[in-house]
Every structure is written in structure tokens, then in C-alpha cells.
Design a protein around this motif. Structure first.
Motif, PDB file in Angstrom:
ATOM      1  N   HIS A  60       0.723  -1.045   0.118  1.00  7.97           N
ATOM      2  CA  HIS A  60      -0.039   0.041   0.044  1.00  7.97           C
ATOM      3  C   HIS A  60       0.883   1.246   0.021  1.00  7.97           C
ATOM      4  O   HIS A  60       0.727   2.189  -0.665  1.00  7.97           O
ATOM      5  CB  HIS A  60      -0.941  -0.033   1.186  1.00  7.97           C
ATOM      6  N   VAL A  61       1.967   1.197   0.658  1.00  7.48           N
ATOM      7  CA  VAL A  61       2.869   2.422   0.914  1.00  7.48           C
ATOM      8  C   VAL A  61       3.154   2.793  -0.434  1.00  7.48           C
ATOM      9  O   VAL A  61       3.493   3.780  -0.751  1.00  7.48           O
ATOM     10  CB  VAL A  61       3.907   2.337   1.991  1.00  7.48           C
ATOM     11  N   LEU A  62       3.767   1.796  -1.280  1.00  8.82           N
ATOM     12  CA  LEU A  62       4.558   2.143  -2.657  1.00  8.82           C
ATOM     13  C   LEU A  62       3.503   1.760  -3.549  1.00  8.82           C
ATOM     14  O   LEU A  62       3.792   2.482  -4.615  1.00  8.82           O
ATOM     15  CB  LEU A  62       5.845   1.321  -2.754  1.00  8.82           C
ATOM     16  N   GLY A  63       2.861   1.032  -3.445  1.00 11.02           N
ATOM     17  CA  GLY A  63       1.802   0.714  -4.752  1.00 11.02           C
ATOM     18  C   GLY A  63       2.323   0.160  -5.850  1.00 11.02           C
ATOM     19  O   GLY A  63       1.808   0.403  -7.192  1.00 11.02           O
ATOM     20  N   THR A  64       3.344  -0.883  -5.487  1.00 10.62           N
ATOM     21  CA  THR A  64       3.848  -1.393  -6.835  1.00 10.62           C
ATOM     22  C   THR A  64       3.720  -2.980  -6.481  1.00 10.62           C
ATOM     23  O   THR A  64       3.669  -3.465  -5.377  1.00 10.62           O
ATOM     24  CB  THR A  64       5.306  -1.175  -6.989  1.00 10.62           C
ATOM     25  N   ASP A  65       3.816  -3.819  -7.548  1.00  8.34           N
ATOM     26  CA  ASP A  65       3.571  -5.209  -7.487  1.00  8.34           C
ATOM     27  C   ASP A  65       5.067  -5.627  -6.584  1.00  8.34           C
ATOM     28  O   ASP A  65       4.797  -6.616  -6.053  1.00  8.34           O
ATOM     29  CB  ASP A  65       3.749  -5.851  -9.003  1.00  8.34           C
ATOM     30  N   GLU A  66       6.274  -4.881  -6.848  1.00 10.06           N
ATOM     31  CA  GLU A  66       7.277  -5.481  -6.166  1.00 10.06           C
ATOM     32  C   GLU A  66       7.220  -5.159  -4.670  1.00 10.06           C
ATOM     33  O   GLU A  66       7.493  -6.274  -3.810  1.00 10.06           O
ATOM     34  CB  GLU A  66       8.611  -4.596  -6.650  1.00 10.06           C
ATOM     35  N   ALA A  67       6.567  -4.225  -4.278  1.00 15.56           N
ATOM     36  CA  ALA A  67       6.431  -4.037  -2.856  1.00 15.56           C
ATOM     37  C   ALA A  67       5.261  -4.844  -2.370  1.00 15.56           C
ATOM     38  O   ALA A  67       5.499  -5.199  -1.333  1.00 15.56           O
ATOM     39  CB  ALA A  67       5.973  -2.490  -2.637  1.00 15.56           C
ATOM     40  N   ALA A  68       4.424  -5.336  -2.979  1.00 11.77           N
ATOM     41  CA  ALA A  68       3.271  -6.082  -2.492  1.00 11.77           C
ATOM     42  C   ALA A  68       4.033  -7.513  -2.518  1.00 11.77           C
ATOM     43  O   ALA A  68       3.699  -8.275  -1.405  1.00 11.77           O
ATOM     44  CB  ALA A  68       2.171  -6.101  -3.560  1.00 11.77           C
ATOM     45  N   ALA A  69       5.069  -7.945  -3.169  1.00 13.16           N
ATOM     46  CA  ALA A  69       5.499  -9.231  -3.418  1.00 13.16           C
ATOM     47  C   ALA A  69       6.232  -9.427  -1.867  1.00 13.16           C
ATOM     48  O   ALA A  69       6.574 -10.202  -1.254  1.00 13.16           O
ATOM     49  CB  ALA A  69       6.292  -9.566  -4.591  1.00 13.16           C
ATOM     50  N   PHE A  70       6.996  -8.148  -1.707  1.00  9.84           N
ATOM     51  CA  PHE A  70       7.701  -7.867  -0.474  1.00  9.84           C
ATOM     52  C   PHE A  70       7.096  -8.167   0.805  1.00  9.84           C
ATOM     53  O   PHE A  70       7.399  -8.855   1.686  1.00  9.84           O
ATOM     54  CB  PHE A  70       8.647  -6.797  -0.585  1.00  9.84           C
ATOM     55  N   ALA A  71       6.055  -7.393   0.714  1.00  3.64           N
ATOM     56  CA  ALA A  71       4.996  -7.482   1.918  1.00  3.64           C
ATOM     57  C   ALA A  71       4.634  -8.792   2.037  1.00  3.64           C
ATOM     58  O   ALA A  71       4.388  -9.290   3.415  1.00  3.64           O
ATOM     59  CB  ALA A  71       4.016  -6.412   1.808  1.00  3.64           C
ATOM     60  N   ALA A  72       4.197  -9.676   0.948  1.00  4.10           N
ATOM     61  CA  ALA A  72       3.836 -10.903   1.326  1.00  4.10           C
ATOM     62  C   ALA A  72       4.969 -11.859   2.016  1.00  4.10           C
ATOM     63  O   ALA A  72       4.641 -13.072   2.570  1.00  4.10           O
ATOM     64  CB  ALA A  72       3.381 -11.571   0.065  1.00  4.10           C
ATOM     65  N   ARG A  73       5.983 -11.709   1.821  1.00  8.20           N
ATOM     66  CA  ARG A  73       7.109 -12.386   2.541  1.00  8.20           C
ATOM     67  C   ARG A  73       7.225 -12.280   4.058  1.00  8.20           C
ATOM     68  O   ARG A  73       7.970 -12.873   4.863  1.00  8.20           O
ATOM     69  CB  ARG A  73       8.552 -12.161   1.717  1.00  8.20           C
ATOM     70  N   VAL A  74       6.770 -11.314   4.797  1.00  7.01           N
ATOM     71  CA  VAL A  74       6.915 -10.706   5.878  1.00  7.01           C
ATOM     72  C   VAL A  74       5.904 -11.356   6.789  1.00  7.01           C
ATOM     73  O   VAL A  74       4.773 -11.551   6.719  1.00  7.01           O
ATOM     74  CB  VAL A  74       6.683  -9.041   6.099  1.00  7.01           C
ATOM     75  N   ARG A  75       6.652 -11.869   7.985  1.00  4.59           N
ATOM     76  CA  ARG A  75       5.797 -12.609   8.929  1.00  4.59           C
ATOM     77  C   ARG A  75       6.390 -11.966  10.468  1.00  4.59           C
ATOM     78  O   ARG A  75       7.440 -11.900  10.582  1.00  4.59           O
ATOM     79  CB  ARG A  75       5.885 -14.080   8.964  1.00  4.59           C
ATOM     80  N   ASP A  76       5.406 -11.955  11.273  1.00  4.82           N
ATOM     81  CA  ASP A  76       5.861 -11.990  12.984  1.00  4.82           C
ATOM     82  C   ASP A  76       6.457 -13.188  12.921  1.00  4.82           C
ATOM     83  O   ASP A  76       6.232 -14.245  12.732  1.00  4.82           O
ATOM     84  CB  ASP A  76       4.761 -11.511  13.619  1.00  4.82           C
ATOM     85  N   VAL A  77       7.687 -13.050  14.015  1.00  3.80           N
ATOM     86  CA  VAL A  77       8.762 -14.056  14.184  1.00  3.80           C
ATOM     87  C   VAL A  77       7.623 -15.331  14.864  1.00  3.80           C
ATOM     88  O   VAL A  77       8.035 -16.565  14.688  1.00  3.80           O
ATOM     89  CB  VAL A  77       9.717 -13.899  15.066  1.00  3.80           C
ATOM     90  N   HIS A  78       6.540 -14.890  15.622  1.00  2.00           N
ATOM     91  CA  HIS A  78       5.851 -15.921  15.977  1.00  2.00           C
ATOM     92  C   HIS A  78       5.154 -16.699  15.196  1.00  2.00           C
ATOM     93  O   HIS A  78       4.818 -17.785  15.458  1.00  2.00           O
ATOM     94  CB  HIS A  78       5.235 -15.059  17.494  1.00  2.00           C
ATOM     95  N   GLU A  79       4.622 -15.984  14.143  1.00  2.00           N
ATOM     96  CA  GLU A  79       3.815 -16.498  13.330  1.00  2.00           C
ATOM     97  C   GLU A  79       4.677 -17.649  12.563  1.00  2.00           C
ATOM     98  O   GLU A  79       4.200 -18.728  12.224  1.00  2.00           O
ATOM     99  CB  GLU A  79       3.528 -15.734  11.942  1.00  2.00           C
ATOM    100  N   TRP A  80       5.837 -17.329  12.264  1.00  2.46           N
ATOM    101  CA  TRP A  80       6.813 -18.347  11.493  1.00  2.46           C
ATOM    102  C   TRP A  80       7.147 -19.604  12.568  1.00  2.46           C
ATOM    103  O   TRP A  80       6.992 -20.649  12.208  1.00  2.46           O
ATOM    104  CB  TRP A  80       7.969 -17.695  11.225  1.00  2.46           C
ATOM    105  N   LEU A  81       7.313 -19.281  13.746  1.00  2.00           N
ATOM    106  CA  LEU A  81       7.778 -20.242  14.917  1.00  2.00           C
ATOM    107  C   LEU A  81       6.659 -21.173  15.190  1.00  2.00           C
ATOM    108  O   LEU A  81       6.549 -22.224  15.513  1.00  2.00           O
ATOM    109  CB  LEU A  81       8.290 -19.565  16.053  1.00  2.00           C
ATOM    110  N   ALA A  82       5.223 -20.694  15.220  1.00  2.00           N
ATOM    111  CA  ALA A  82       4.100 -21.334  15.430  1.00  2.00           C
ATOM    112  C   ALA A  82       3.897 -22.587  14.743  1.00  2.00           C
ATOM    113  O   ALA A  82       3.362 -23.622  15.036  1.00  2.00           O
ATOM    114  CB  ALA A  82       2.865 -20.544  15.572  1.00  2.00           C
ATOM    115  N   ASP A  83       4.222 -22.460  13.377  1.00  2.00           N
ATOM    116  CA  ASP A  83       4.186 -23.372  12.458  1.00  2.00           C
ATOM    117  C   ASP A  83       5.229 -24.442  12.664  1.00  2.00           C
ATOM    118  O   ASP A  83       5.113 -25.685  12.077  1.00  2.00           O
ATOM    119  CB  ASP A  83       4.154 -23.068  11.138  1.00  2.00           C
TER     120      ASP A  83
END
Length: 392
Positions: free
Chosen positions: A247-270
Motif C-alpha cells: 500500500h505504501v509504495l503501490g507497486t507489485d514489487e512492494a506487494a511481493a515483498f510485503a507477502a514475505r513478511v511474518r511476525d516471528v511468532h507466526e513463523w515459529l508457531a508452524d
């Protein structure tokens, strides 16, 4: 004055009032103007009816904590956070908010060595009693120890992940970064740290409406963590901003980057079963859980904290339905009176939980919340610190 807000979003509030009990500023003041629907009504008057942007209007907007608890309660799905961000951005563009000193202070966050030097000087000032108590700061570290570096593993069985270290977290809570890296390694991660330019996500800039600085920092952060490996964040406020880069940058590249982000507890919970099993008969100390607003209301990722920490501690829940603690990034420094009143309500809930459970430790996964509550005398720890101690 055109606030440049989306008319559909601005018109989505039906004024039902279900948000009121979840708004911290309304709870402590009882003023309709300091509620989500009151602020939206003021935005409509300016954008649709040509009302003047008075000092009173600016105050309505600046006193919002931006906790977004109202969004979780709203049956109409009003994107209040977007409306507030847009309003503050327009006010900042017209220099009605974010004075020069604040803009300069936020600029330092993107220059990490300067931030570290300034933080050390501030810590020394505390020891010499030169920093007034009303500043609301907990005891800051003079020595931080070594910065986290990548594990550099060659084991193909380990999963490569980026660990975002940020600005304030690395300056004031670097030991939590070391704990996080240790826990991630125990769960089979090959930890990498951002390259040059990846030291500030722009969260405080976004809250203040400084969108040009936010976009510049977002591009730098994206360049510092290339590839497609997950990006793990142990600060709730930073994680919420990184996830919003599309949303901040409004680009496909930024959206793809954002999709890689997870809170550390989200990743560890799995992967919680990969963490060491508690020893048979090992004590599970009681720990009070405090949900940072940007983890609970924005990321919707507060439950994984319980999955991970609950493996090693007996969790104690608060009875206030996740009401904001009043930290709000820089809010506690910019609006100390309101922030203090909001914190007093949280303190009452914490004291009730401690009295019923015997718990002496509060777990919070956000530096702002941790420091704001610690300044009020609570013993606050990051969940990663508690887990790291348990698995040593």
C-alpha cells in the motif's frame, strides 16, 4: 481543504458506536470528538463541506493513538487506519503537523550509527539524572553487546530467513535480537540480517504522515533483503508497517515483498515442535500476556505468541479485551498526559491479572509497549527472551 481521502472509505462509517468501548482516547475522556466516529465526522466536514482545518481539528487527529482497535470491533469494516494515515499525510504536507524538530528527529532513525550514538548519550544522561522522569523512558542500555550477525550455515536442511533488526529495537533491545536469533536457530533457521539501508522500516514516519520519508525508507529496506526468503520481525509495529509496503509504495514489487513478511511468532508457531521439548516436570512460570495493538488489531497475529510462549510458560490473560496501553510508537512522548491516562487503565488490568495468578512478568512483543509499561514499574520481557531462556 481536500484531505485526499477515498470517498467510499470515508462514507463507510454508519455511526453505530460499537467502536467506542475499544477507543482508548474516548474511554479516558468520554469526548465524542476523540472517538473514531467523531474523528470521521470531522474529516467529512473538512473534505465534503469545506470546513476549515482549525487547531481543534488538528488536535482531534493528533490525539489518536492509531491503535486501530476500532477496526477489530467495526461491523462495517471501516478502514479507520487508512483514513487517519491519509489525513495526517495531508496535514503534514501542509505543515500543520510534524514540526521541523520532529522531522529531524525521525530522520536520525534512518542513520543507524548516529542513532546508536545518540541513544548511548541519552543513557548516560539518565545515569546523571539529566533526563526528567516525565520523559517516560525506562532505563536505557549504555552497552548493547554485539549486534546479531547471520549464522552463515551451509546445512541444506536449515531454512534461510531474514531477521529484520530495525532502529529502536537494535538500539534499545539488542539482547532481544540475540534471543530471537537463538530461538530461530533452534527451530532450524539459517538467519540472515539486512544489508546496508535496512535499519528503519518507517513506522514512526508513517504514523506522523511523513509519506515521502516513509517511501524512501521502504525502498531502502526492500533493497536490503533481496530474494524470496521469509522476513521475520520481532517488533509488532515494524511488522505491521513492513506488511503494508504494498500500500505504501503501490507497486507489485512492494506487494511481493510485503507477502514475505511474518511476525516471528507466526513463523515459529508452524514449527513449534522443532523447538526443544520442556524437561519432564519442569516448572512453567506464570506470565501475563499483553497484546501490542499492531500485533492484535493490524497483523491479527497475537495468537501465535501464545502457541510459542505457551510451550514454556503458564499464560495469564488480561480481562480488558486487548485495550491499548497508550504507547502508540512516539505517542507516549508526544501526548504524555493522554498516554498516561490510557496506561493507567492497562495497569489496572495488569494488577488484577498479577493478583489472581501470582505472575510477576509481563510479556509484550513490541518495544514501544514494553518501554511504556516498564516506565510505570512493570517487569516487561519480550516473548523471545523468555523462550530463549527456557531452551538454553
Amino acid at each position: 481543504m481536500d484531505l485526499r481521502l477515498d470517498d467510499d472509505q470515508l462514507g463507510s462509517c454508519v455511526g453505530c458506536g460499537l467502536c467506542l468501548p475499544h477507543c482508548p482516547t474516548f474511554r479516558v475522556t468520554g469526548e465524542e470528538a476523540l472517538s473514531p466516529r467523531g474523528r470521521i465526522a470531522a474529516m467529512r466536514q473538512v473534505q465534503h463541506e469545506g470546513a476549515a482545518v482549525t487547531e481543534e481539528f488538528v488536535d482531534f487527529m493528533e490525539t489518536c493513538v492509531q491503535c486501530r482497535g476500532c477496526e477489530s470491533a467495526c461491523p462495517s469494516g471501516v478502514p479507520f487506519g487508512r483514513l487517519m494515515e491519509g489525513t495526517r499525510a495531508e496535514l503534514a504536507r501542509r505543515h500543520r503537523t510534524a514540526p521541523r524538530w520532529q522531522r529531524l528527529a525521525y530522520r536520525v532513525l534512518g542513520h543507524h550509527r548516529l542513532l546508536l550514538a545518540g541513544s548511548s548519550a541519552l543513557a548516560v544522561g539518565q545515569r546523571l539524572r539529566l533526563i526528567p522522569a516525565r520523559a517516560g523512558l525506562p532505563r536505557l542500555p549504555i552497552r548493547r553487546g554485539p549486534a546479531v550477525t547471520g549464522t552463515g550455515s551451509t546445512d541444506a536442511a536449515q531454512t534461510p530467513v531474514w531477521m529484520f533488526t530495525g532502529c529502536v529495537m537494535d538500539a534499545w533491545m539488542r539482547d532481544t535480537h540475540r534471543s530471537t536469533a537463538a530461538v530461530l536457530a533452534a527451530a532450524g533457521a539459517d538467519v540472515m540480517v539486512p544489508g546496508a539501508g535496512g535499519s528503519c522500516c518507517g513506522a514512526l514516519h508513517e504514523h506522523a504522515g511523513l509519506d515521502r520519508q516513509t517511501k524512501r525508507l521502504a525502498r531502502q529496506v526492500m533493497a536490503s533483503m533481496p530474494g524470496d526468503a521469509p522476513i521475520l520481525v520481532n517488533s509488532a509495529g515494524c511488522g505491521a508497517t513492513l506488511k503494508d509496503y504494498g500500500h505504501v509504495l503501490g507497486t507489485d514489487e512492494a506487494a511481493a515483498f510485503a507477502a514475505r513478511v511474518r511476525d516471528v511468532h507466526e513463523w515459529l508457531a508452524d514449527r513449534v515442535d522443532r523447538l526443544p521439548t520442556p524437561a519432564a516436570g519442569a516448572a512453567r512460570p506464570p506470565v501475563i500476556i499483553q497484546d501490542p495493538c499492531h500485533l492484535r488489531h493490524v497483523q491479527k497475529a497475537h495468537l501465535p505468541v501464545r502457541t510459542v510462549l505457551g510451550r514454556y510458560a503458564r499464560l495469564v490473560e488480561l480481562d480488558d479485551d486487548g485495550l491499548c496501553c497508550g504507547a502508540g510508537g512516539a505517542y507516549s512522548a508526544l501526548e504524555p498526559d493522554l498516554a498516561g491516562q490510557i496506561r493507567d487503565r492497562k495497569a489496572e488490568a495488569l494488577h488484577r491479572a498479577a493478583a489472581s495468578s501470582g505472575a510477576k512478568v509481563v510479556a509484550s512483543a513490541n518495544p514501544g509497549c514494553a518501554m511504556h509499561l516498564a516506565a510505570a514499574g512493570f517487569h516487561v520481557r519480550h516473548p523471545m527472551d523468555l523462550v530463549a531462556e527456557a531452551i538454553r
